[in-house]
Design an enzyme around this catalytic site. Structure first.
Site, mmCIF file in Angstrom:
data_model
loop_
_atom_site.group_PDB
_atom_site.id
_atom_site.type_symbol
_atom_site.label_atom_id
_atom_site.label_comp_id
_atom_site.label_asym_id
_atom_site.label_seq_id
_atom_site.Cartn_x
_atom_site.Cartn_y
_atom_site.Cartn_z
ATOM 1 N N GLU A 1 -2.926 -32.300 -40.370
ATOM 2 C CA GLU A 1 -2.044 -32.428 -41.462
ATOM 3 C C GLU A 1 -2.377 -32.914 -42.958
ATOM 4 O O GLU A 1 -1.743 -32.320 -43.742
ATOM 5 C CB GLU A 1 -0.690 -33.135 -40.963
ATOM 6 C CG GLU A 1 -0.056 -32.895 -39.561
ATOM 7 C CD GLU A 1 0.918 -33.633 -39.246
ATOM 8 O OE1 GLU A 1 2.349 -33.701 -39.209
ATOM 9 O OE2 GLU A 1 0.318 -34.894 -38.360
ATOM 10 N N PHE B 1 3.296 -25.804 -36.685
ATOM 11 C CA PHE B 1 3.429 -26.623 -37.600
ATOM 12 C C PHE B 1 4.605 -27.404 -37.590
ATOM 13 O O PHE B 1 5.028 -27.930 -38.615
ATOM 14 C CB PHE B 1 3.259 -25.627 -39.200
ATOM 15 C CG PHE B 1 2.298 -24.674 -39.334
ATOM 16 C CD1 PHE B 1 0.954 -24.841 -39.327
ATOM 17 C CD2 PHE B 1 2.847 -23.273 -38.911
ATOM 18 C CE1 PHE B 1 0.089 -23.778 -39.329
ATOM 19 C CE2 PHE B 1 1.758 -22.253 -38.926
ATOM 20 C CZ PHE B 1 0.539 -22.493 -39.216
#
Lengths: 148, 735
Positions: free
Chosen positions: B701, B235
């Site tokens: 994302e 992430f």
């Protein structure tokens, strides 16, 4: 000497150091690295294994406590339908929490706690998934529970 | 022969090719690797935010059971400068006695077991001279950096437009600090063999780690091999070479054994960066019927003392809506804090929350439906340049999402919908995501049996790169997915880019596309040298490929299998290298559009307790061409969960006196659990994007973006309370 029984195999272990957790014993001593360490604080569920059929957190269990118990890890599942369901429903991404999720899900079936989606969500909430595969995890568990 | 020959393979919901390894515990993450003679490391972190180390006492640690080595700034190797790789990397650790933030590494202990290393680390005593620390975003003494990336943008005349606008929204929106917290504990296992080094390392960019470590340790780049076939999530956390990596490498050199350094969960909060909190000041000018005449967006975010970060929160306001007057400016403040760093949708996540909240406020102000106002101000072309988008299906996202959600059933009045004790609110947000692509390379090889393998140094952080690239190569080579083996996550393979910025699919996919085209060309050339080949004298343009065979287009019987061509020429395999670089917007005359999306959320707020529950979510996205709908859907689902976390739970709290992160455990830093996530409906719209040869946009994302404002907008509809600060907590909703 302590004897750890993991996936039906007996491993004699020298546990002169009582600080060794079941998780570290599995990963560092027995090279059974399918069980993952995500927090080492009992908060994420990645290290979930079965102890005499009950799900426990291997990071909060000392190896020395496990003498005489039957430990089952992800390596001990023999083509369980849950594993296949996880693949088909894409119930993971990075895969790091997956061993713990599957061990929890397998235990859930035995606990009779997979009757509704709400139950599955609630009783799978001890297993964090940072990739956010929760909906697909519910779908996989639901499918196996219905066919169980 | 550069078109995809087997469309049925692409788009299809092929199961993850690495799935069987992951559900059996056989996928080896960096911390799963155990080497003979391996020692274990544990770090010691500073307990002050600013100052100097006055004295360290390592005597007890050195005498502790099993300890092999203790390294502090007093005996650390002098390391070379860490080069910047797109962004800065932390300079080598333990090089001086200066403390810049709470949690900075001050020592590393190496022992025969993890238990002994951890115990000994706790015996090290450190005395500090504490200096006053800068910990508050608004501290006037802190260095402020204006226009940090030279990307501040302005067109038209915002000042005049705002002065003349009949309706002005002028509000401040803040977001909390969030911590990436991939579940996999970041680990470096360093093993020297003479002057060559092998690292099993958690990261999102093996070639970056290779380059930085080589520079710090003064060895040639190719003397360092970084292996990351699997990583337990990132992430964004794996996009820099963090300080624990050189610590492990240094430790391995000191003890002459492989050393494994696995961060603990609390160390994951200070050692891998975190998403900066943000203050966004937004002013919208509009006509009485809701048409935007001005957008002014300024953001303030944080930086560590010695790092950089690209977090342009205001930039979303330059491309999301049509406005003749726009100003977007960003500022950063340097503080004594652990590094701020990329976290899923950096900048966009925060900026979009501010903009989509403000747009919602404008809708209420002028009495327009929040969905209508977004369509009214739709950016048909790039508002900054007037150029067409490479593709843009945001309108479709909004329209399809509204239908799936049942938006028309919404009662527009505030506090008008309820179910028992719960107030019900509907919220919407639009998303226009940035576009990003970096150069990348890959090698594709066909073996004598007609199967193929693809190699690139990039890693698959769980997004599905292994699978979709196998599909793409299979589609381009006329093979089945099962016939393509993927080899990724090894810095010694063809140089790859980061698994970040939602840019890997376009970058690697374009490189695989290039390699497959060149490889087919080689096969055609080879066949052309064989007078007995059915393909002799058939020009490349006329060749098609299917079921492992090349054939003349329109004449399927006139062909030859790849395996046979290799056999005829006595070859065991044939390979081609492929490269990709981003196209030029100027040359193509278009603005590359990142993914687009719309979020529709039903929230329920317990009127007595203020408890917030997300009851259902519809998320519709334009990701260009979707290579695998099953896996792309998972990306969106995962992003959505991250968005719920950002909206309702996640808040990295720094103690303003000590600079210590006060909630650095999974018990205290809350992320969504299974029971927090409702039914989520995901759907893709749009078409192949025109900016890269495979038509993809990247969806890693965008799923996160827009969830928080949609929830906040729903909370307003339910309760009449406008929450402009994330996360939204129960106390803010109690009367």
């Amino acid at each position: 000497m302590t004897t750890l029984t993991v996936n039906g195999t007996e491993y004699p272990l020298d546990l002169a150091d009582p600080r060794v957790t079941l998780l570290d014993a599995l990963r560092d001593r027995l090279d059974l690295t399918g069980t993952k360490k995500g927090c080492d604080q009992g908060a994420c569920g990645a290290c979930t294994v079965l102890s005499d059929g009950r799900r426990v957190l291997a990071c909060l269990t000392l190896a020395a406590q496990c003498d005489g118990r039957e430990i089952t890890t992800i390596e001990g599942l023999e083509s369980h339908p849950m594993q296949d369901a996880f693949v088909r429903h894409d119930a993971f991404q990075c895969g790091y929490c997956t061993s713990g999720q599957i061990m929890s899900a397998v235990a859930l079936l035995g606990e009779n706690r997979a009757g509704t989606d709400a139950d599955i969500r609630e009783y799978m909430s001890g297993n964090l998934c940072r990739c956010g595969a929760y909906s697909n995890i519910v779908a996989a568990v639901r499918e196996v529970a219905r066919h169980a | 022969m550069t078109t995809i020959q087997q469309p049925r393979i692409l788009g299809a919901g092929v199961d993850r090719v690495d799935g069987p390894l992951k559900v059996t515990g056989q996928a080896r993450y960096p911390n799963d690797v155990n080497l003979p003679g391996m020692a274990y490391a544990a770090v010691v972190r500073s307990t002050i935010p600013s100052g100097r180390i006055r004295r360290m006492d390592t005597t007890a640690a050195e005498k502790s059971a099993g300890v092999l080595e203790v390294i502090t700034h007093e005996n650390a190797d002098h390391l070379g400068e860490a080069p910047a790789t797109f962004i800065k990397n932390p300079q080598p650790p333990l090089q001086d006695d200066v403390i810049r933030y709470y949690g900075q590494y001050v020592a590393v202990v190496v022992a025969d077991t993890q238990q002994n290393a951890t115990a000994a680390a706790g015996l090290i005593e450190v005395e500090y001279d504490r200096h006053e620390a800068l910990l508050d975003l608004h501290d006037p003494r802190a260095e402020r950096i204006k226009d940090p990336w030279g990307e501040d943008t302005a067109w038209g005349d915002v000042r005049t437009a705002l002065n003349r606008a009949p309706v002005v929204i002028d509000q401040t929106y803040t977001t909390s600090e969030n911590t990436n917290n991939p579940l996999g504990l970041f680990t470096t296992l360093a093993a020297w063999d003479g002057d060559t080094l092998t690292l099993h390392d958690s990261n999102q960019w093996p070639n970056m780690i290779q380059q930085v470590v080589a520079a710090m340790f003064g060895v040639p780049t190719d003397a360092v091999r970084v292996l990351t076939p699997f990583v337990g999530g990132g992430f964004g956390a794996g996009l820099r070479c963090w300080s624990h990596i050189p610590l492990a490498v240094m430790a391995a050199r000191h003890v002459g054994r492989p050393v494994k350094l696995e961060l603990t969960r609390p160390e994951m909060f200070t050692g891998l960066g975190h998403r900066t909190g943000s203050v966004n000041w937004i002013r919208l000018g509009a006509t009485r019927d809701g048409r935007l005449t001005a957008i002014e967006h300024e953001s303030l975010t944080t930086l560590p003392l010695d790092g950089d970060e690209y977090e342009p929160c205001s930039s979303v306001s330059t491309w999301s809506y049509a406005s003749p007057n726009v100003t977007a400016r960003d500022q950063q403040v340097r503080l004594n804090i652990p590094w701020t760093n990329f976290m899923r949708a950096p900048g966009d996540a925060q900026g979009n929350f501010a903009l989509e909240s403000a747009i919602d406020e404008l809708a209420w102000e002028v009495g327009l439906d929040p969905l209508e106002i977004r369509l009214l101000n739709y950016a048909e072309v790039d508002p900054k340049t007037g150029r067409p988008w490479s593709s843009n299906a945001l309108r479709q996202c909004l329209e399809v999402g509204a239908r799936r959600f049942g938006w028309s059933e919404r009662n527009p009045e505030i506090r008008s919908m309820r179910d028992g004790h719960e107030l019900v609110g509907y919220g919407v947000a639009g998303v226009s995501f940035f576009w990003y692509q970096q150069p990348c390379s890959a090698k594709v090889i066909v073996r004598g049996d007609g199967s193929a393998y693809v190699r690139s140094a990039v890693t698959d952080i769980g997004t599905g790169t292994y699978t979709i690239m196998a599909q793409l190569a299979a589609g381009l080579l006329g093979l089945e997915v099962e016939q393509v083996e993927m080899q990724l996550g090894d810095s010694s393979m063809p140089v790859g880019t980061a698994a970040g910025g939602s840019g890997l699919t376009a970058a690697l996919g374009s490189a695989v596309h290039d390699a497959c085209g060149r490889l087919i060309q080689k096969f055609v050339d080879l066949a052309g040298t064989d007078p007995f080949s059915p393909l002799a004298n058939v020009p490349f343009e006329d060749v098609s490929v299917s079921e492992g065979r090349l054939f003349r287009r329109g004449e399927p019987t006139r062909g030859e299998s790849l395996a046979r061509i290799l056999a005829v020429h006595g070859l065991t395999e044939l390979s081609a290298d492929g490269n990709s670089t981003p196209n030029s917007p100027d040359e193509l005359g278009m603005t590359p559009a990142g993914a687009r999306g719309a979020r529709f959320v039903e929230v329920r707020v317990d009127e007595d307790l203020g408890r917030i529950r997300v009851a259902r979510i519809v998320t519709v996205n334009d990701g260009g061409r979707i290579l695998n709908e099953k896996l792309a859907r998972s990306q969106i689902l995962g992003g959505t969960v991250g968005g719920v976390g950002m909206a309702l739970f996640e808040d990295t709290v720094t103690d303003k006196d000590t600079g210590r992160i006060a909630n650095a455990t999974f018990g205290d830093y809350l992320i969504p659990v299974n029971a927090d996530i409702p039914d989520v409906h995901t759907e893709f719209v749009g078409e192949a994007d025109a900016f890269n040869p495979i038509g993809v946009k990247g969806v890693g994302e965008i799923g996160l973006v827009g969830v928080a404002p949609a929830i906040a907008n729903g909370v307003f509809h339910a309760t009449g309370k406008r929450i402009r600060s994330l996360p939204i907590t129960m106390d803010e909703l109690l009367d």
